[in-house]
Design an enzyme around this catalytic site. Structure first.
Site, PDB file in Angstrom:
ATOM      1  N   HIS A  38       7.652   4.926   2.881  1.00  0.00           N
ATOM      2  CA  HIS A  38       7.182   3.568   3.168  1.00  0.00           C
ATOM      3  C   HIS A  38       8.008   2.896   4.275  1.00  0.00           C
ATOM      4  O   HIS A  38       8.168   1.681   4.282  1.00  0.00           O
ATOM      5  CB  HIS A  38       7.165   2.699   1.902  1.00  0.00           C
ATOM      6  CG  HIS A  38       6.055   3.095   0.965  1.00  0.00           C
ATOM      7  ND1 HIS A  38       4.887   2.399   0.851  1.00  0.00           N
ATOM      8  CD2 HIS A  38       5.939   4.151   0.113  1.00  0.00           C
ATOM      9  CE1 HIS A  38       4.095   2.989  -0.040  1.00  0.00           C
ATOM     10  NE2 HIS A  38       4.707   4.066  -0.494  1.00  0.00           N
ATOM     11  N   ALA A 127      -3.723  15.199  -3.594  1.00  0.00           N
ATOM     12  CA  ALA A 127      -2.403  15.821  -3.741  1.00  0.00           C
ATOM     13  C   ALA A 127      -1.343  15.081  -2.932  1.00  0.00           C
ATOM     14  O   ALA A 127      -0.182  15.482  -2.896  1.00  0.00           O
ATOM     15  CB  ALA A 127      -2.478  17.280  -3.304  1.00  0.00           C
ATOM     16  N   LEU A 129      -1.285  14.794   0.313  1.00  0.00           N
ATOM     17  CA  LEU A 129      -0.976  15.585   1.509  1.00  0.00           C
ATOM     18  C   LEU A 129      -1.790  15.106   2.712  1.00  0.00           C
ATOM     19  O   LEU A 129      -1.979  15.831   3.678  1.00  0.00           O
ATOM     20  CB  LEU A 129      -1.262  17.072   1.238  1.00  0.00           C
ATOM     21  CG  LEU A 129      -0.484  17.665   0.055  1.00  0.00           C
ATOM     22  CD1 LEU A 129      -0.968  19.079  -0.243  1.00  0.00           C
ATOM     23  CD2 LEU A 129       1.014  17.691   0.339  1.00  0.00           C
ATOM     24  N   SER A 130      -2.283  13.882   2.613  1.00  0.00           N
ATOM     25  CA  SER A 130      -2.980  13.233   3.729  1.00  0.00           C
ATOM     26  C   SER A 130      -4.229  13.957   4.192  1.00  0.00           C
ATOM     27  O   SER A 130      -4.437  14.186   5.391  1.00  0.00           O
ATOM     28  CB  SER A 130      -2.045  13.057   4.918  1.00  0.00           C
ATOM     29  OG  SER A 130      -1.088  12.147   4.585  1.00  0.00           O
ATOM     30  N   SER A 131      -5.042  14.282   3.237  1.00  0.00           N
ATOM     31  CA  SER A 131      -6.309  14.909   3.555  1.00  0.00           C
ATOM     32  C   SER A 131      -7.166  13.979   4.421  1.00  0.00           C
ATOM     33  O   SER A 131      -7.824  14.429   5.370  1.00  0.00           O
ATOM     34  CB  SER A 131      -6.960  15.255   2.211  1.00  0.00           C
ATOM     35  OG  SER A 131      -8.298  15.272   2.275  1.00  0.00           O
ATOM     36  N   GLU A 164      -8.667   3.848   8.151  1.00  0.00           N
ATOM     37  CA  GLU A 164      -8.112   3.681   6.793  1.00  0.00           C
ATOM     38  C   GLU A 164      -8.106   2.203   6.396  1.00  0.00           C
ATOM     39  O   GLU A 164      -8.472   1.843   5.286  1.00  0.00           O
ATOM     40  CB  GLU A 164      -6.668   4.199   6.719  1.00  0.00           C
ATOM     41  CG  GLU A 164      -6.497   5.672   6.968  1.00  0.00           C
ATOM     42  CD  GLU A 164      -6.732   6.529   5.728  1.00  0.00           C
ATOM     43  OE1 GLU A 164      -6.892   5.977   4.625  1.00  0.00           O
ATOM     44  OE2 GLU A 164      -6.761   7.766   5.883  1.00  0.00           O
ATOM     45  N   ASP A 176       0.925   9.555   8.604  1.00  0.00           N
ATOM     46  CA  ASP A 176       0.047  10.692   8.296  1.00  0.00           C
ATOM     47  C   ASP A 176      -0.628  11.214   9.563  1.00  0.00           C
ATOM     48  O   ASP A 176      -0.686  12.425   9.804  1.00  0.00           O
ATOM     49  CB  ASP A 176      -1.021  10.273   7.278  1.00  0.00           C
ATOM     50  CG  ASP A 176      -0.410   9.654   6.030  1.00  0.00           C
ATOM     51  OD1 ASP A 176       0.812   9.820   5.849  1.00  0.00           O
ATOM     52  OD2 ASP A 176      -1.132   9.009   5.260  1.00  0.00           O
ATOM     53  N   TYR A 225      -0.236  -0.102  -3.132  1.00  0.00           N
ATOM     54  CA  TYR A 225       0.297   0.149  -1.783  1.00  0.00           C
ATOM     55  C   TYR A 225       0.309  -1.130  -0.934  1.00  0.00           C
ATOM     56  O   TYR A 225       1.331  -1.495  -0.352  1.00  0.00           O
ATOM     57  CB  TYR A 225      -0.561   1.221  -1.098  1.00  0.00           C
ATOM     58  CG  TYR A 225      -0.043   1.665   0.253  1.00  0.00           C
ATOM     59  CD1 TYR A 225       0.694   2.832   0.386  1.00  0.00           C
ATOM     60  CD2 TYR A 225      -0.290   0.917   1.406  1.00  0.00           C
ATOM     61  CE1 TYR A 225       1.163   3.252   1.631  1.00  0.00           C
ATOM     62  CE2 TYR A 225       0.181   1.317   2.644  1.00  0.00           C
ATOM     63  CZ  TYR A 225       0.901   2.486   2.754  1.00  0.00           C
ATOM     64  OH  TYR A 225       1.369   2.888   3.976  1.00  0.00           O
TER      65      TYR A 225
HETATM   66  C1  GLA Z   1       0.926   7.008   2.785  1.00  0.00           C
HETATM   67  C2  GLA Z   1       0.550   6.194   4.015  1.00  0.00           C
HETATM   68  C3  GLA Z   1       1.617   6.329   5.108  1.00  0.00           C
HETATM   69  C4  GLA Z   1       3.016   6.032   4.571  1.00  0.00           C
HETATM   70  C5  GLA Z   1       3.267   6.781   3.252  1.00  0.00           C
HETATM   71  C6  GLA Z   1       4.539   6.364   2.575  1.00  0.00           C
HETATM   72  O1  GLA Z   1       0.932   8.376   3.086  1.00  0.00           O
HETATM   73  O2  GLA Z   1      -0.704   6.600   4.504  1.00  0.00           O
HETATM   74  O3  GLA Z   1       1.306   5.497   6.190  1.00  0.00           O
HETATM   75  O4  GLA Z   1       3.207   4.665   4.403  1.00  0.00           O
HETATM   76  O5  GLA Z   1       2.202   6.607   2.321  1.00  0.00           O
HETATM   77  O6  GLA Z   1       5.639   6.647   3.344  1.00  0.00           O
END
Ligand code: GLA
Length: 388
Positions: A38, A127, A129-131, A164, A176, A225
């Site tokens: 974060h 997961a 993992l930023s899908s 997003e 991400d 978040y």
């Molecule tokens: C998610 C968000 C990112 C980042 C992380 C935490 O993956 O998409 O931008 O803030 O959380 O570090």
């Protein structure tokens, strides 16, 4: 290198669905966040890497206007007008990331219409993992290649982020998308979200990362978040009133000033900021530790990060705490939750020669606590690419 299997499969599904080979094929990887939780939307720094799983995106011309988009895993097709800014109905929520990217590309004179598209990913959903970022980046790379246009990589990342924000309701930073774009083979990327620069950091040959997934639900738009982001911004604004230099984001506060002043802040904002300020410090120190090959010390930063996630930022959950404790007991150099939190995966740093044994041990320890995680070795991989 990209995930060849997912690329082959996406091309096959596209050809079968539309009776036509794709003209353009792109691929973008997911990511693990190694350190710097974060910190991105606080103008801070991170360590992350792209992983050996990602999304493939195919495009071919259609004789009809609009976009037909097939989700390869669901074998469902959504149709939309890429020129309008509104989100699709809930049933086709997965199409919004693509629609968002196509829509915001129009601001850069990149217009696409009259196309058939297919996407498929090898990143497990939820997961952490930023899908979704991989899908956004793959979409942008494919659209740019198809239309023969070029824009700055930073703008591609910002377009994904905007999709997003506006289409998925999560006020995320750029971590991400940066990781998916700038990833390097067997290396980390050190990103600075104030200057928007990234630096490659090679990893010593004898260490690998494990991804341990306890399989708990993770949906950032429904998580706290956005509230955490607001708390961080509140802390920065209050600190700005208390010091004689400008604090526009938590990145700006000196570590010792934060320690001296945190009791004067709104208590909740101070608690959340404790984690972020600590993370920014750990990433900065961590650069040197990695350069000096001090892996044990770097690994300890991962454990420290998880601890303040758990106690101060409160973005962990029981399953992730158990997984991280199991990694420690199994002999990992470090472990922590990776990404937004409230579910998702943990990342662990281990010596390559011990990786298989540590994976087995983690699973065994977790099983005794009624958790069935998967644990696997992650190969830090190159960033997004146009395959054809
Ligand atoms: C998610 C968000 C990112 C980042 C992380 C935490 O993956 O998409 O931008 O803030 O959380 O570090």
């Amino acid at each position: 290198m990209y995930d060849e299997n997912v690329v082959k499969e996406t091309i096959a599904i596209h050809t079968e669905t539309y009776n036509k080979e794709p003209a353009t094929v792109s691929y973008a990887p997911g990511r693990i966040e190694v350190l710097g939780n974060h910190t991105d939307y606080n103008a801070g720094t991170t360590f992350s890497c792209a992983i050996n799983m990602g999304h493939c995106f195919c495009i071919s011309a259609s004789d009809k206007p609009g976009v037909r988009l097939t989700a390869g895993d669901l074998r469902e097709t959504a149709e939309f007008d890429p020129t309008t800014p509104d989100a699709l109905e809930k049933k086709y929520q997965w199409a919004n990331y693509v629609k968002g990217v196509m829509h915001y590309l129009r601001g850069f004179d990149v217009e696409i219409n009259g196309v058939d598209c297919t996407f498929l990913g090898s990143i497990p959903m939820g997961a952490g993992l930023s899908s979704s970022a991989a899908l956004e980046v793959a979409t942008a790379y494919a659209v740019l290649s198809y239309t023969g246009k070029e824009i700055d990589k930073i703008d591609i990342a910002k377009i994904g982020q905007r999709a997003e924000h506006e289409f998925a309701g999560c006020s995320c930073g750029l971590l991400d998308q940066f990781s998916s774009i700038y990833g390097i083979h067997h290396g980390l990327i050190h990103s600075d979200f104030r200057t928007l620069e990234t630096y490659p950091v090679q990893l010593p040959a004898d260490v690998v990362f494990l991804m341990i997934n306890p399989h708990v639900k993770h949906a950032l738009a429904e998580s706290p978040y956005n509230a955490r982001r607001q708390s961080c911004e509140k802390a920065a604004a209050q600190l700005n009133e208390l010091v004689d230099y400008e604090v526009t984001a938590l990145r700006d506060i000196k570590f010792e000033d934060f320690e001296a002043l945190k009791d004067k802040l709104d208590p909740e904002a101070a608690q959340r900021a404790t984690h972020v300020v600590g993370e920014i410090y750990r990433v900065e120190e961590g650069v040197q530790l990695l350069k000096d090959g001090k892996l044990k010390e770097f690994g300890q930063f991962l454990y420290d990060s998880h601890e303040t996630s758990r106690t101060a930022f409160e973005n962990s959950c029981d399953e992730l705490d158990i997984v991280v404790a199991a990694a420690r007991e199994a002999g990992a150099l470090g472990a922590r939750l990776s990404g937004g939190g409230w579910g998702g995966s943990a990342v662990a740093l281990v010596h390559a020669s011990e990786a298989d044994a540590i994976c087995e041990k983690i699973i065994e320890i977790c099983r005794a606590k009624n958790i069935e995680p998967t644990a696997e070795i992650i190969i830090p991989s190159a960033g997004a690419t146009v395959v054809r």
